[in-house]
Write a protein that holds these residues in place. Structure first.
Motif, mmCIF file in Angstrom:
data_model
loop_
_atom_site.group_PDB
_atom_site.id
_atom_site.type_symbol
_atom_site.label_atom_id
_atom_site.label_comp_id
_atom_site.label_asym_id
_atom_site.label_seq_id
_atom_site.Cartn_x
_atom_site.Cartn_y
_atom_site.Cartn_z
ATOM 1 N N ASP A 18 -18.436 1.352 -40.438
ATOM 2 C CA ASP A 18 -18.213 1.013 -39.030
ATOM 3 C C ASP A 18 -17.323 -0.220 -38.895
ATOM 4 O OD1 ASP A 18 -18.403 1.229 -36.308
ATOM 5 O OD2 ASP A 18 -20.586 1.346 -36.267
ATOM 6 N N HIS A 19 -17.027 -0.556 -37.628
ATOM 7 C CA HIS A 19 -16.157 -1.681 -37.293
ATOM 8 C C HIS A 19 -16.802 -3.006 -37.694
ATOM 9 C CE1 HIS A 19 -13.856 -4.488 -34.767
ATOM 10 N NE2 HIS A 19 -12.908 -3.564 -34.763
ATOM 11 N N PRO A 20 -16.040 -3.979 -38.203
ATOM 12 C CA PRO A 20 -16.620 -5.264 -38.641
ATOM 13 C C PRO A 20 -17.402 -5.991 -37.554
ATOM 14 C CG PRO A 20 -14.376 -5.053 -39.447
ATOM 15 C CD PRO A 20 -14.595 -3.902 -38.531
ATOM 16 N N ALA A 21 -16.849 -6.043 -36.350
ATOM 17 C CA ALA A 21 -17.528 -6.778 -35.271
ATOM 18 C C ALA A 21 -18.848 -6.105 -34.910
ATOM 19 C CB ALA A 21 -16.621 -6.872 -34.043
ATOM 20 N N THR A 22 -18.824 -4.789 -34.831
ATOM 21 C CA THR A 22 -20.061 -4.053 -34.530
ATOM 22 C C THR A 22 -21.105 -4.268 -35.620
ATOM 23 O OG1 THR A 22 -18.744 -2.366 -33.400
ATOM 24 C CG2 THR A 22 -21.003 -1.784 -33.997
ATOM 25 N N SER A 23 -20.658 -4.240 -36.848
ATOM 26 C CA SER A 23 -21.575 -4.410 -37.986
ATOM 27 C C SER A 23 -22.219 -5.792 -37.959
ATOM 28 C CB SER A 23 -20.808 -4.211 -39.299
ATOM 29 O OG SER A 23 -20.162 -2.964 -39.321
ATOM 30 N N LEU A 24 -21.420 -6.822 -37.717
ATOM 31 C CA LEU A 24 -21.953 -8.188 -37.675
ATOM 32 C C LEU A 24 -22.910 -8.362 -36.500
ATOM 33 C CD1 LEU A 24 -21.904 -10.983 -38.975
ATOM 34 C CD2 LEU A 24 -19.991 -11.584 -37.479
ATOM 35 N N LYS A 25 -22.587 -7.727 -35.378
ATOM 36 C CA LYS A 25 -23.456 -7.806 -34.206
ATOM 37 C C LYS A 25 -24.847 -7.256 -34.519
ATOM 38 C CE LYS A 25 -24.530 -7.640 -29.670
ATOM 39 N NZ LYS A 25 -24.633 -8.794 -28.769
ATOM 40 N N ILE A 26 -24.898 -6.079 -35.134
ATOM 41 C CA ILE A 26 -26.184 -5.464 -35.483
ATOM 42 C C ILE A 26 -26.904 -6.320 -36.520
ATOM 43 C CG2 ILE A 26 -27.258 -3.478 -36.592
ATOM 44 C CD1 ILE A 26 -26.437 -2.954 -33.738
ATOM 45 N N ALA A 27 -26.168 -6.839 -37.499
ATOM 46 C CA ALA A 27 -26.777 -7.662 -38.544
ATOM 47 C C ALA A 27 -27.466 -8.884 -37.939
ATOM 48 C CB ALA A 27 -25.727 -8.103 -39.555
ATOM 49 N N LYS A 28 -26.858 -9.467 -36.910
ATOM 50 C CA LYS A 28 -27.470 -10.625 -36.243
ATOM 51 C C LYS A 28 -28.682 -10.194 -35.418
ATOM 52 C CE LYS A 28 -23.260 -13.445 -35.951
ATOM 53 N NZ LYS A 28 -22.267 -14.081 -35.045
ATOM 54 N N GLN A 29 -28.584 -9.047 -34.769
ATOM 55 C CA GLN A 29 -29.695 -8.590 -33.915
ATOM 56 C C GLN A 29 -30.958 -8.305 -34.721
ATOM 57 O OE1 GLN A 29 -28.236 -5.264 -31.606
ATOM 58 N NE2 GLN A 29 -27.598 -6.587 -29.926
ATOM 59 N N VAL A 30 -30.802 -7.844 -35.955
ATOM 60 C CA VAL A 30 -31.979 -7.514 -36.773
ATOM 61 C C VAL A 30 -32.341 -8.662 -37.722
ATOM 62 C CG1 VAL A 30 -31.538 -5.049 -36.648
ATOM 63 C CG2 VAL A 30 -30.594 -6.358 -38.558
ATOM 64 N N ASN A 31 -31.657 -9.802 -37.551
ATOM 65 C CA ASN A 31 -31.913 -10.992 -38.386
ATOM 66 C C ASN A 31 -31.586 -10.764 -39.859
ATOM 67 O OD1 ASN A 31 -32.735 -12.454 -36.172
ATOM 68 N ND2 ASN A 31 -34.914 -12.141 -36.521
ATOM 69 N N LEU A 32 -30.645 -9.859 -40.112
ATOM 70 C CA LEU A 32 -30.163 -9.697 -41.483
ATOM 71 C C LEU A 32 -29.353 -10.916 -41.889
ATOM 72 C CD1 LEU A 32 -29.778 -7.912 -44.008
ATOM 73 C CD2 LEU A 32 -27.795 -6.896 -42.879
ATOM 74 N N VAL A 33 -28.609 -11.485 -40.929
ATOM 75 C CA VAL A 33 -27.880 -12.742 -41.134
ATOM 76 C C VAL A 33 -28.209 -13.676 -39.980
ATOM 77 C CG1 VAL A 33 -26.001 -11.612 -42.398
ATOM 78 C CG2 VAL A 33 -25.825 -11.896 -39.921
ATOM 79 N N GLY A 34 -27.881 -14.950 -40.174
ATOM 80 C CA GLY A 34 -28.135 -15.933 -39.132
ATOM 81 C C GLY A 34 -27.211 -15.768 -37.939
#
Length: 892
Positions: free
Chosen positions: A553-569
């Motif tokens: 998927d798109h980088p921005a979308t991926s980072l958004k989801i990662a933040k929402q699930v607390n995968l990253v800060g």
């Protein structure tokens, strides 16, 4: 591109060919190309033969040693002993064969997707042919609902959207155009290309076939699946390493025994018989059976948690996993499009729609912003336009809900209904008069509806085009909306702008250009995260497991989801893309550091997923991979433990994986990890039990020989003890489940052996205590009580059997009390002890069993000696534990 013909290049060797766009290929051309390029099918992969699976079960050094022992037994005339050893070999082989027999279907699912018909233009006519008869240059005729049968380049398109999630991992359907994409564009950005195995969600098109069969992107993945070698699981590798240690112990003890016996001038036949006894004693014949049962029991536990295990050893492997690569779409997210952000009249809201609530109740929840705004006219008109400029269909019932159409338009209908609109009444009041369909040129869609005596014009599309049609007080206001749209896109949202106009007079055909429109606002769409993922990721973090998102998927979308699930800060910005990885040097310290620091990888293709898994495996990590798409299949097979999604996942992913999650829940992975850790501890525990019992047999035979006090145990007696009195308690240990907080500890070091130094010290200590007790009684019976060798042998047999049975109570963790621990609470332990005691009684009271095992009847004094020798080891070990409690963390 010529209007008359289209030139294509095959990915297989061959000359340049042309296709007439008006008539397509001729039948003669098609036949020639089928001959030249072959059928449009995947290469057949020959499944592993039954004989190969069976051979693998007996192709181990331990089996060879047991076979040699059987041959020696036959040679010496001990046929019964030889047949008993062969029976053990066969039991283990048949068990392993039955468990692996069903693992020969790794490519069948790929071929099942290869049987759809295809519509093509040939000889100037549209024909339906089997998809495997497609060839390079064929013109495909495609409509909504079709599964694309080959890779192709688009030559005509009408509102075409393609669900490419199985191939790219991107949940939002891809809009297709005839505009040429860059040659180096990722699959998800090749907007003029169609790919085999993807599905048309809306529109229609014509396309020229450019690749077939194995040369398609789908075929390349199939090749990677077949070529990805599944290495031995960590448990298999560690058990194999342990087996090699036991072999050297066996050879060393037998050689030493033979040398000493020859020097003493003992009879060669007796020496060989005793050497065979040592070989049998050194090898825990039941270890593989016990390991299999322990894993199978864990598999049944996981099945209750909706986790289907295809390879038994995968249960333990997941317990040792310290790195998990997870797909985004369908794993961390729900794989559906949902309205998330709203902007109208300069106000912003973030919303969530709960589809589990009944229509008419509070389905819509405002998670950020003023909840009262949702009822304001500006936001109501936004939901109204979204519902009217829409060709999707939505069943109003909650049960058996049916959604038909473009996923974004379905999301708009769901939002409108949640916002309080009666969709049926809305469409009764608004009679559509005209529609301007979405196109790559206009980048928007518009509808004209008659409402009473007036008309309503609604428009949705890209914010640049829609805002250009609207009235603005000043250019700054429009620029502000464009800027907000870019910020929403950078935050991973797909945005659409909305506008409208109401008029009393019927507009002309060009109704969007006739007069300026009123700008209504923006809506942002996102594939929402799964609710249980956040809690599961926290559990992984506490358990010392690194979780990495790998998606197409798109980088921005991926980072958004990662933040929402607390995968990253929330402040994390590091995202690596497939293009970044192309320039990576995996031997460079700087690039390695960057790889290790990154938790989100986007626009990654299947080959790069394999490279990333290989990178972490070379670091010594045990890598798990989750996924649901065709693009995940090679990585699922390459990883140490592949985990496929069962609900939304493709059949290809499920076939390539070791485990399938029936509920697609990441939380199920956490349950599986916990179960895997419990199983590994159980396996380590019963191996300590088995080896300490086997080593006591070695010590008894060896020390008795060195002390020249006779032969206290015969080979067949040792084999009987190993199969009966060792295996059943070990089985009970293998299915225990009372381990303390397995998910609050870091994963064990993948490079450490299954038994560490402290475990070997514990094994030797336990074995010495049992040996001293049993040999002491044997010596006392022969030298002090004057018993004959057959009586001493019988006492030793029963004394050692009892000592090993009771030895199971020494296997508790040491942090608990002797009478209240995971062993005494395990009902299977008590069942095993009762069964074994009954079998031991049968060997004494049934003459034919007594004769087979060379046993004699005993008096009451002998029974007392057996009880003393059997109970003494437990009392000695527990006394040492009581006197030296600090040793509970060490040897004991």
């Amino acid at each position: 591109m010529s209007e008359k013909s289209h030139q294509i290049t095959s990915e297989k060797p061959g000359k340049l060919d042309t296709t007439d766009l008006k008539t397509g290929l001729t039948s003669q051309q098609a036949a020639q190309r089928l001959e030249q390029f072959g059928l449009n099918e995947l290469e057949q992969v020959k499944p592993e033969s039954i004989w190969s699976i069976l051979l693998r079960q007996v192709n181990s050094v331990i089996v060879w040693i047991l076979t040699a022992a059987a041959i020696v037994s036959f040679f010496l005339g001990d046929d019964l002993e030889g047949f008993a050893i062969i029976a053990v070999i066969l039991i283990n082989a048949v068990t392993g064969f039955m468990l692996e027999y069903n693992a020969r279907q790794s490519m069948e699912a790929l071929r099942k997707l290869d049987t759809t018909p295809a519509r093509v233009l040939r000889d100037g006519k549209i024909k339906e042919i089997p998809s495997d008869h497609l060839t390079i240059g064929d013109i495909l005729i495609l409509e909504a609902g079709d599964l694309i049968p080959a890779d192709a380049v688009i030559i005509e398109v009408n509102q075409l959207t393609i669900d490419e999630s199985a191939l790219t991992g991107e949940s939002i359907p891809s809009q297709k155009t005839t505009d040429k994409s860059p040659e180096d564009a990722p699959l998800g950005d090749r907007h003029d290309r169609l790919f085999k195995g993807t599905a048309i969600t809306n529109g229609n098109a014509k396309a020229v076939v450019t690749s077939i069969g194995q040369a398609t992107e789908f075929g390349k993945i199939a090749t990677m699946v077949s070529e990805a070698k599944r290495t031995a699981t960590p448990l298999e590798a560690k058990l194999d390493a342990l087996g090699k240690v036991l072999i050297w112990v066996t050879l060393g003890m037998a050689s030493l025994f033979l040398i000493v016996g020859i020097v003493r001038g003992q009879e060669i036949k007796q020496l060989i018989e005793t050497a065979v006894a040592l070989a049998i004693a050194a090898i825990p014949e039941g270890m593989s059976v016990v390991a299999t049962v322990a894993l199978a029991y864990g598999m049944l536990r996981l099945a209750k948690k909706k986790v289907i295990v295809k390879r038994l050893s995968a249960v333990e492997t997941l317990g040792g996993t310290n790195v998990i690569f997870t797909d985004k779409t369908g794993t961390l997210t729900q794989n559906k499009i949902e309205v998330q952000a709203l902007r109208a009249a300069g106000e912003d809201l973030t919303v969530h729609i709960d589809l589990n609530k009944e229509v008419g109740s509070s389905m819509l929840e405002v998670t950020n912003g003023d909840p009262e705004l949702i009822h304001q006219p500006e936001f109501k008109i936004l939901s109204k336009i979204g519902a009217l400029v829409n060709n999707a269909q939505l069943d109003s019932k909650k049960s058996d809900r049916k959604e038909l159409g473009d996923p974004v338009e379905v999301a708009l209908l769901l939002y409108a209904r949640a916002a309080g609109l009666d969709l049926h009444q809305l469409h009764r009041d608004h009679k559509r008069q005209a529609e301007q369909a979405f196109s790559s040129d206009t980048r928007m869609m518009a509808t004209l509806d008659k409402v009473g005596s007036g008309y309503f014009i609604g428009v949705k599309g890209a914010v640049e085009e829609v805002s250009a049609l609207c009235n603005w007080q000043n250019q700054e206001d429009r620029n502000k909306e464009l800027e907000i749209s870019e910020l929403m896109a950078a935050d991973g949202l797909r945005t659409l702008a909305f506008a409208y106009r109401q008029t009393d007079e019927k507009p002309d055909d060009n109704f969007t250009q006739e007069q300026k429109l009123t700008y209504a606002g923006l809506i942002g769409f996102l594939d929402p995260p799964r609710k249980e993922v956040i809690k599961s990721l926290i559990a992984c973090h506490k358990a010392g497991i690194k979780v990495i998102m790998v998606t197409g998927d798109h980088p921005a979308t991926s980072l958004k989801i990662a933040k929402q699930v607390n995968l990253v800060g929330s402040y994390e910005q590091l995202v690596l893309t497939g293009k970044d990885l192309e320039s990576f040097d995996f031997t460079s310290a700087a690039d390695q550091k960057k790889m290790m620091e990154c938790h989100v990888f986007a626009r990654v293709n299947p080959a790069q997923k394999l490279d990333m898994i290989d990178f972490y495996q070379k670091q010594g990590d045990i890598v798990g991979m989750t996924g649901d798409g065709v693009n995940d299949a090679p990585a699922l097979k390459k990883s140490d433990i592949g985990i496929a999604m069962g609900l939304r996942g493709t059949a290809v992913a499920a076939e390539a994986a070791d485990m399938v999650l029936k509920d697609d829940s990441f939380a199920s992975i956490v349950h599986a990890i916990e179960q895997g850790r419990v199983i590994f501890e159980n396996i380590r525990k019963f191996i300590v039990f088995l080896l300490s019992c086997n080593m006591s047999e070695i010590f008894v035979v060896t020390f008795a020989t060195f002390l020249n006090v006779g032969s206290p145990l015969l080979p067949l007696q040792i084999l009987f003890i190993n199969i009966i009195t060792d295996v059943f308690p070990a089985l009970a240990l293998g299915v225990g489940k009372d381990n303390e907080n397995p998910m609050k500890m870091d994963p064990r070091d993948p490079r450490s052996p299954i038994l560490e130094r402290v475990d070997w010290l514990r094994i030797v200590f336990y074995a010495l205590v049992m040996t001293a007790s049993v040999l002491g009684i044997y010596w006392y019976a022969i030298s002090q009580l004057g018993m004959i060798p057959q009586q001493g042998n019988t006492i030793t047999f029963y004394a050692l059997s009892l000592a090993q049975l009771l030895h199971v109570f020494n296997m508790y963790s040491g942090r608990l009390h002797l009478f209240n621990n995971e062993i005494t609470r395990n009902k299977f332990i008590w069942m095993a002890l009762i069964l074994c005691l009954m079998i031991m009684a049968a060997t004494y009271y049934f003459p034919f069993l007594r004769q087979i095992l060379s046993l004699v009847t005993l008096d009451r004094e002998s029974l007392k000696l057996i009880l003393i020798a059997g109970i003494a080891p437990v009392l000695i070990i527990q006394t040492v534990r009581l006197l030296f409690p600090q040793s509970n963390k060490g040897i004991l």
